[in-house]
Motif scaffolding. Sequence first.
Motif, PDB file in Angstrom:
ATOM      1  N   THR A  51       0.855  -1.170   0.000  1.00  0.00           N
ATOM      2  CA  THR A  51       0.000   0.000   0.000  1.00  0.00           C
ATOM      3  C   THR A  51       0.899   1.230   0.000  1.00  0.00           C
ATOM      4  OG1 THR A  51      -0.056   0.183   2.417  1.00  0.00           O
ATOM      5  CG2 THR A  51      -1.704  -1.262   1.378  1.00  0.00           C
ATOM      6  N   PRO A  52       0.376   2.394  -0.364  1.00  0.00           N
ATOM      7  CA  PRO A  52       1.203   3.608  -0.299  1.00  0.00           C
ATOM      8  C   PRO A  52       1.813   3.834   1.083  1.00  0.00           C
ATOM      9  CG  PRO A  52      -0.774   4.033  -1.578  1.00  0.00           C
ATOM     10  CD  PRO A  52      -0.931   2.661  -1.007  1.00  0.00           C
ATOM     11  N   ALA A  53       1.038   3.567   2.121  1.00  0.00           N
ATOM     12  CA  ALA A  53       1.557   3.759   3.483  1.00  0.00           C
ATOM     13  C   ALA A  53       2.706   2.797   3.769  1.00  0.00           C
ATOM     14  CB  ALA A  53       0.442   3.561   4.505  1.00  0.00           C
ATOM     15  N   GLU A  54       2.608   1.569   3.283  1.00  0.00           N
ATOM     16  CA  GLU A  54       3.685   0.598   3.480  1.00  0.00           C
ATOM     17  C   GLU A  54       4.946   1.006   2.720  1.00  0.00           C
ATOM     18  OE1 GLU A  54       1.057  -3.485   4.227  1.00  0.00           O
ATOM     19  OE2 GLU A  54       1.589  -2.871   2.184  1.00  0.00           O
ATOM     20  N   SER A  55       4.769   1.619   1.551  1.00  0.00           N
ATOM     21  CA  SER A  55       5.933   2.095   0.788  1.00  0.00           C
ATOM     22  C   SER A  55       6.644   3.212   1.529  1.00  0.00           C
ATOM     23  CB  SER A  55       5.486   2.581  -0.599  1.00  0.00           C
ATOM     24  OG  SER A  55       4.967   1.516  -1.372  1.00  0.00           O
ATOM     25  N   VAL A  56       5.884   4.097   2.138  1.00  0.00           N
ATOM     26  CA  VAL A  56       6.475   5.179   2.918  1.00  0.00           C
ATOM     27  C   VAL A  56       7.254   4.611   4.103  1.00  0.00           C
ATOM     28  CG1 VAL A  56       6.017   7.234   4.311  1.00  0.00           C
ATOM     29  CG2 VAL A  56       4.700   6.823   2.227  1.00  0.00           C
ATOM     30  N   ASP A  57       6.666   3.642   4.785  1.00  0.00           N
ATOM     31  CA  ASP A  57       7.335   3.030   5.936  1.00  0.00           C
ATOM     32  C   ASP A  57       8.625   2.326   5.514  1.00  0.00           C
ATOM     33  OD1 ASP A  57       5.366   3.916   7.651  1.00  0.00           O
ATOM     34  OD2 ASP A  57       4.249   2.020   7.645  1.00  0.00           O
ATOM     35  N   LEU A  58       8.577   1.640   4.370  1.00  0.00           N
ATOM     36  CA  LEU A  58       9.769   0.939   3.889  1.00  0.00           C
ATOM     37  C   LEU A  58      10.865   1.937   3.524  1.00  0.00           C
ATOM     38  CD1 LEU A  58      11.145  -1.715   3.101  1.00  0.00           C
ATOM     39  CD2 LEU A  58      10.132  -1.474   0.817  1.00  0.00           C
ATOM     40  N   LEU A  59      10.484   3.025   2.877  1.00  0.00           N
ATOM     41  CA  LEU A  59      11.461   4.056   2.544  1.00  0.00           C
ATOM     42  C   LEU A  59      12.125   4.595   3.809  1.00  0.00           C
ATOM     43  CD1 LEU A  59      12.855   6.098   0.648  1.00  0.00           C
ATOM     44  CD2 LEU A  59      10.835   7.568   0.929  1.00  0.00           C
ATOM     45  N   ALA A  60      11.313   4.909   4.806  1.00  0.00           N
ATOM     46  CA  ALA A  60      11.858   5.444   6.061  1.00  0.00           C
ATOM     47  C   ALA A  60      12.798   4.440   6.720  1.00  0.00           C
ATOM     48  CB  ALA A  60      10.716   5.813   7.003  1.00  0.00           C
ATOM     49  N   GLU A  61      12.410   3.173   6.699  1.00  0.00           N
ATOM     50  CA  GLU A  61      13.242   2.124   7.309  1.00  0.00           C
ATOM     51  C   GLU A  61      14.585   1.987   6.595  1.00  0.00           C
ATOM     52  OE1 GLU A  61      13.132  -2.755   7.698  1.00  0.00           O
ATOM     53  OE2 GLU A  61      11.243  -1.667   7.501  1.00  0.00           O
ATOM     54  N   ASN A  62      14.550   1.991   5.256  1.00  0.00           N
ATOM     55  CA  ASN A  62      15.796   1.812   4.514  1.00  0.00           C
ATOM     56  C   ASN A  62      16.677   3.059   4.556  1.00  0.00           C
ATOM     57  OD1 ASN A  62      15.420  -0.870   3.777  1.00  0.00           O
ATOM     58  ND2 ASN A  62      14.195  -0.332   1.984  1.00  0.00           N
ATOM     59  N   LEU A  63      16.068   4.230   4.588  1.00  0.00           N
ATOM     60  CA  LEU A  63      16.854   5.447   4.765  1.00  0.00           C
ATOM     61  C   LEU A  63      17.601   5.404   6.096  1.00  0.00           C
ATOM     62  CD1 LEU A  63      14.327   8.160   3.505  1.00  0.00           C
ATOM     63  CD2 LEU A  63      16.599   7.748   2.535  1.00  0.00           C
ATOM     64  N   ALA A  64      16.887   5.021   7.146  1.00  0.00           N
ATOM     65  CA  ALA A  64      17.506   4.937   8.469  1.00  0.00           C
ATOM     66  C   ALA A  64      18.596   3.876   8.495  1.00  0.00           C
ATOM     67  CB  ALA A  64      16.450   4.653   9.524  1.00  0.00           C
ATOM     68  N   ASP A  65      18.387   2.778   7.756  1.00  0.00           N
ATOM     69  CA  ASP A  65      19.394   1.724   7.708  1.00  0.00           C
ATOM     70  C   ASP A  65      20.695   2.230   7.085  1.00  0.00           C
ATOM     71  OD1 ASP A  65      20.049  -1.074   8.201  1.00  0.00           O
ATOM     72  OD2 ASP A  65      20.047  -1.310   6.020  1.00  0.00           O
ATOM     73  N   TYR A  66      20.581   3.203   6.181  1.00  0.00           N
ATOM     74  CA  TYR A  66      21.759   3.824   5.571  1.00  0.00           C
ATOM     75  C   TYR A  66      22.275   4.998   6.397  1.00  0.00           C
ATOM     76  CZ  TYR A  66      21.832   1.305   1.112  1.00  0.00           C
ATOM     77  OH  TYR A  66      21.954   0.353   0.142  1.00  0.00           O
ATOM     78  N   ARG A  67      21.778   5.149   7.615  1.00  0.00           N
ATOM     79  CA  ARG A  67      22.215   6.182   8.545  1.00  0.00           C
ATOM     80  C   ARG A  67      21.753   7.581   8.183  1.00  0.00           C
ATOM     81  NH1 ARG A  67      28.299   4.521  10.669  1.00  0.00           N
ATOM     82  NH2 ARG A  67      27.980   2.273  10.690  1.00  0.00           N
ATOM     83  N   ALA A  68      20.713   7.677   7.372  1.00  0.00           N
ATOM     84  CA  ALA A  68      20.069   8.972   7.183  1.00  0.00           C
ATOM     85  C   ALA A  68      19.115   9.194   8.355  1.00  0.00           C
ATOM     86  CB  ALA A  68      19.303   9.014   5.871  1.00  0.00           C
ATOM     87  N   VAL A  69      18.858  10.448   8.678  1.00  0.00           N
ATOM     88  CA  VAL A  69      17.914  10.791   9.736  1.00  0.00           C
ATOM     89  C   VAL A  69      16.585  11.145   9.075  1.00  0.00           C
ATOM     90  CG1 VAL A  69      17.454  12.283  11.714  1.00  0.00           C
ATOM     91  CG2 VAL A  69      19.820  11.668  11.131  1.00  0.00           C
ATOM     92  N   VAL A  70      15.527  10.489   9.493  1.00  0.00           N
ATOM     93  CA  VAL A  70      14.233  10.640   8.830  1.00  0.00           C
ATOM     94  C   VAL A  70      13.258  11.385   9.738  1.00  0.00           C
ATOM     95  CG1 VAL A  70      12.311   9.441   7.717  1.00  0.00           C
ATOM     96  CG2 VAL A  70      14.633   8.492   7.576  1.00  0.00           C
ATOM     97  N   HIS A  71      12.544  12.342   9.145  1.00  0.00           N
ATOM     98  CA  HIS A  71      11.507  13.095   9.848  1.00  0.00           C
ATOM     99  C   HIS A  71      10.227  13.027   9.030  1.00  0.00           C
ATOM    100  CE1 HIS A  71      14.789  14.976  12.183  1.00  0.00           C
ATOM    101  NE2 HIS A  71      15.405  15.074  11.017  1.00  0.00           N
ATOM    102  N   ARG A  72       9.091  13.147   9.715  1.00  0.00           N
ATOM    103  CA  ARG A  72       7.798  13.202   9.027  1.00  0.00           C
ATOM    104  C   ARG A  72       7.028  14.412   9.524  1.00  0.00           C
ATOM    105  NH1 ARG A  72       5.364   7.147   7.988  1.00  0.00           N
ATOM    106  NH2 ARG A  72       7.316   5.979   8.039  1.00  0.00           N
ATOM    107  N   THR A  73       6.356  15.076   8.583  1.00  0.00           N
ATOM    108  CA  THR A  73       5.549  16.233   8.943  1.00  0.00           C
ATOM    109  C   THR A  73       4.507  16.462   7.860  1.00  0.00           C
ATOM    110  OG1 THR A  73       5.669  18.554   9.605  1.00  0.00           O
ATOM    111  CG2 THR A  73       7.059  17.896   7.772  1.00  0.00           C
ATOM    112  N   ASP A  74       3.668  17.477   8.077  1.00  0.00           N
ATOM    113  CA  ASP A  74       2.738  17.889   7.028  1.00  0.00           C
ATOM    114  C   ASP A  74       3.203  19.224   6.473  1.00  0.00           C
ATOM    115  OD1 ASP A  74       2.077  19.721   8.998  1.00  0.00           O
ATOM    116  OD2 ASP A  74       0.129  18.829   9.453  1.00  0.00           O
TER     117      ASP A  74
END
Length: 229
Positions: A51-74
Amino acid sequence: MSAASGDVGGDASRERILGRIRRALADVPRYERPRDHPVVRDYLRAHGERTPAESVDLLAENLADYRAVVHRTDTAGLPPLLGRLLASRGARRVVVPTGLPGGWLAGARVDLVTDSVALTPRELDGADSVVTGCALAIAETGTVVLDSGPDQGRRRISLVPDHHLCVVRIADQIVDSVPQALERLAPGRPLTWISGPSATSDIELDRVEGVHGPRTLEVILVDGDPRSM
């Protein structure tokens, strides 16, 4: 090695490479064109359905795995979040592309340095941070892609400053896979593919960050469309 000898060596290497290409193409008829032999693209376009929400979660997880810092906002929360993130680093001089929406950094207590051809490498190196948008982001690989669009600027501004804040629109900039990304990217544009902060390892496998780009990558996933701010 002198500059002259280096140039000679480069010419010789280039000729060797071109010579190999010519030999490999020697039996190809002159009338033949690449389109005469379509490439079979029967590989998976994505690994699983999400689902679109699952894609967003996967992106955030993989970004963090590469040591990027992830934030979410509107959309409304983007300017204050950018302001807080820059303030937390003590950033004073911030590089921005010419097409970055002005409202993104409204209220941020920083000196904005707009990208231009007159901006020298020394000036870029002296900047504390850079803020850009992106072309898209790939969930399966945790990759952000820049294509030098108006809100991204030239490639060098995302490579020289030590801190990169990159804004990703959740609604229309996240794809699942590399094949899906390639379908949307223009091959003639200068593409920069970023998976986490710049890092390399020496022969002892000691990881060093910040050699070929920023030491810190922060990705902001925005729910809404901040382009009109």
